[in-house]
Design a protein around this motif. Structure first.
Motif, mmCIF file in Angstrom:
data_model
loop_
_atom_site.group_PDB
_atom_site.id
_atom_site.type_symbol
_atom_site.label_atom_id
_atom_site.label_comp_id
_atom_site.label_asym_id
_atom_site.label_seq_id
_atom_site.Cartn_x
_atom_site.Cartn_y
_atom_site.Cartn_z
ATOM 1 N N MET A 178 0.811 -1.215 0.000
ATOM 2 C CA MET A 178 0.000 0.000 0.000
ATOM 3 C C MET A 178 0.849 1.271 0.000
ATOM 4 N N GLY A 179 2.102 1.160 0.403
ATOM 5 C CA GLY A 179 2.930 2.349 0.543
ATOM 6 C C GLY A 179 3.924 2.563 -0.575
ATOM 7 N N SER A 180 4.980 1.762 -0.601
ATOM 8 C CA SER A 180 6.090 2.029 -1.509
ATOM 9 C C SER A 180 5.729 1.818 -2.983
ATOM 10 N N SER A 181 5.004 0.768 -3.287
ATOM 11 C CA SER A 181 4.587 0.515 -4.680
ATOM 12 C C SER A 181 3.212 -0.148 -4.647
ATOM 13 N N PRO A 182 2.156 0.668 -4.633
ATOM 14 C CA PRO A 182 0.802 0.124 -4.467
ATOM 15 C C PRO A 182 0.452 -0.965 -5.489
ATOM 16 N N ASN A 183 -0.055 -2.053 -4.968
ATOM 17 C CA ASN A 183 -0.585 -3.174 -5.744
ATOM 18 C C ASN A 183 0.439 -3.936 -6.582
ATOM 19 N N VAL A 184 1.715 -3.720 -6.347
ATOM 20 C CA VAL A 184 2.734 -4.485 -7.065
ATOM 21 C C VAL A 184 3.905 -4.754 -6.118
ATOM 22 N N VAL A 185 4.481 -5.928 -6.251
ATOM 23 C CA VAL A 185 5.658 -6.283 -5.462
ATOM 24 C C VAL A 185 6.878 -6.116 -6.357
ATOM 25 N N THR A 186 7.761 -5.192 -5.990
ATOM 26 C CA THR A 186 8.964 -4.959 -6.787
ATOM 27 C C THR A 186 10.046 -5.953 -6.393
ATOM 28 N N VAL A 187 11.086 -6.003 -7.202
ATOM 29 C CA VAL A 187 12.172 -6.948 -6.945
ATOM 30 C C VAL A 187 12.843 -6.653 -5.610
ATOM 31 N N TRP A 188 13.116 -5.387 -5.325
ATOM 32 C CA TRP A 188 13.795 -5.069 -4.070
ATOM 33 C C TRP A 188 12.934 -5.431 -2.869
ATOM 34 N N GLU A 189 11.607 -5.286 -2.983
ATOM 35 C CA GLU A 189 10.716 -5.668 -1.881
ATOM 36 C C GLU A 189 10.744 -7.182 -1.666
ATOM 37 N N GLY A 190 10.776 -7.918 -2.759
ATOM 38 C CA GLY A 190 10.878 -9.378 -2.657
ATOM 39 C C GLY A 190 12.186 -9.817 -2.035
ATOM 40 N N ILE A 191 13.278 -9.167 -2.430
ATOM 41 C CA ILE A 191 14.590 -9.515 -1.864
ATOM 42 C C ILE A 191 14.624 -9.210 -0.373
ATOM 43 N N PHE A 192 14.139 -8.027 0.011
ATOM 44 C CA PHE A 192 14.108 -7.686 1.436
ATOM 45 C C PHE A 192 13.236 -8.661 2.223
ATOM 46 N N THR A 193 12.086 -8.999 1.664
ATOM 47 C CA THR A 193 11.194 -9.944 2.333
ATOM 48 C C THR A 193 11.890 -11.280 2.530
ATOM 49 N N PHE A 194 12.597 -11.744 1.518
ATOM 50 C CA PHE A 194 13.327 -13.003 1.610
ATOM 51 C C PHE A 194 14.447 -12.913 2.651
ATOM 52 N N LEU A 195 15.141 -11.780 2.722
ATOM 53 C CA LEU A 195 16.256 -11.621 3.666
ATOM 54 C C LEU A 195 15.795 -11.481 5.113
ATOM 55 N N PHE A 196 14.537 -11.117 5.316
ATOM 56 C CA PHE A 196 14.029 -11.038 6.689
ATOM 57 C C PHE A 196 13.960 -12.409 7.346
ATOM 58 N N PHE A 197 13.834 -13.472 6.555
ATOM 59 C CA PHE A 197 13.749 -14.816 7.129
ATOM 60 C C PHE A 197 15.037 -15.221 7.847
ATOM 61 N N PRO A 198 16.227 -15.064 7.234
ATOM 62 C CA PRO A 198 17.445 -15.373 8.001
ATOM 63 C C PRO A 198 17.614 -14.487 9.240
ATOM 64 N N VAL A 199 17.140 -13.239 9.145
ATOM 65 C CA VAL A 199 17.194 -12.365 10.323
ATOM 66 C C VAL A 199 16.319 -12.942 11.432
ATOM 67 N N LEU A 200 15.133 -13.414 11.071
ATOM 68 C CA LEU A 200 14.252 -14.057 12.048
ATOM 69 C C LEU A 200 14.927 -15.283 12.653
ATOM 70 N N LEU A 201 15.542 -16.114 11.825
ATOM 71 C CA LEU A 201 16.207 -17.317 12.330
ATOM 72 C C LEU A 201 17.335 -16.992 13.297
ATOM 73 N N LEU A 202 18.183 -16.046 12.923
ATOM 74 C CA LEU A 202 19.304 -15.680 13.796
ATOM 75 C C LEU A 202 18.821 -15.038 15.094
#
Length: 138
Positions: free
Chosen positions: A73-97
């Motif tokens: 809703m904020g950075s790119s309404p109604n579309v997931v950009t590549v950088w958003e996908g990469i950040f979302t994916f990188l949050f998982f290892p942060v959660l694990l650690l």
């Protein structure tokens, strides 16, 4: 189905999209809470022993919903950009650690040895009575 829908719509929000994931996650969370509540017999109480792990899990759960709002809703309404996908994916290892560190006691005191009570088949009645007294005192 959600992944197929996302690729078919060229990463634009439509149809199934993120609502499917959010709805599924919310349903799973509510079911887990319901099972945890029903599993405790009437008149008994359970306490959270590892509060840092609980706080870590709760914080990341809330952050996941906020992050989804930000990217859809904020950075790119109604579309997931590549950088958003990469950040979302990188949050998982942060959660694990972070979860691992919380489990090992890096975010709070962790006195497992002092609070550990061991009762086995070879325990005497006196050892069992001492353990019961220690549990009641906690």
């Amino acid at each position: 189905l959600n992944v197929i829908d996302i690729f078919a719509k060229e990463f634009f929000l439509e149809g199934l999209g993120p609502s499917t994931i959010v709805g599924s996650a919310a349903f799973n969370l509510l079911m887990i809470i319901a099972v945890c509540i029903v599993a405790i017999p009437n008149g008994e109480v359970r306490y959270i022993k590892e509060m840092p792990v609980y706080v870590c899990t709760a914080a990341f759960s809330i952050f996941a919903y906020i992050w989804l709002l930000i990217i859809l809703m904020g950075s790119s309404p109604n579309v997931v950009t590549v950088w958003e996908g990469i950040f979302t994916f990188l949050f998982f290892p942060v959660l694990l650690l972070t979860s691992f560190a919380a489990d090992k006691g890096y975010f709070g005191s962790l006195d497992r040895k002092e609070n550990t009570i061991c009762i086995c088949e070879e325990s005497t009645k006196d050892e069992f009575a001492d353990a019961a007294t220690q549990i009641r005192n906690e």
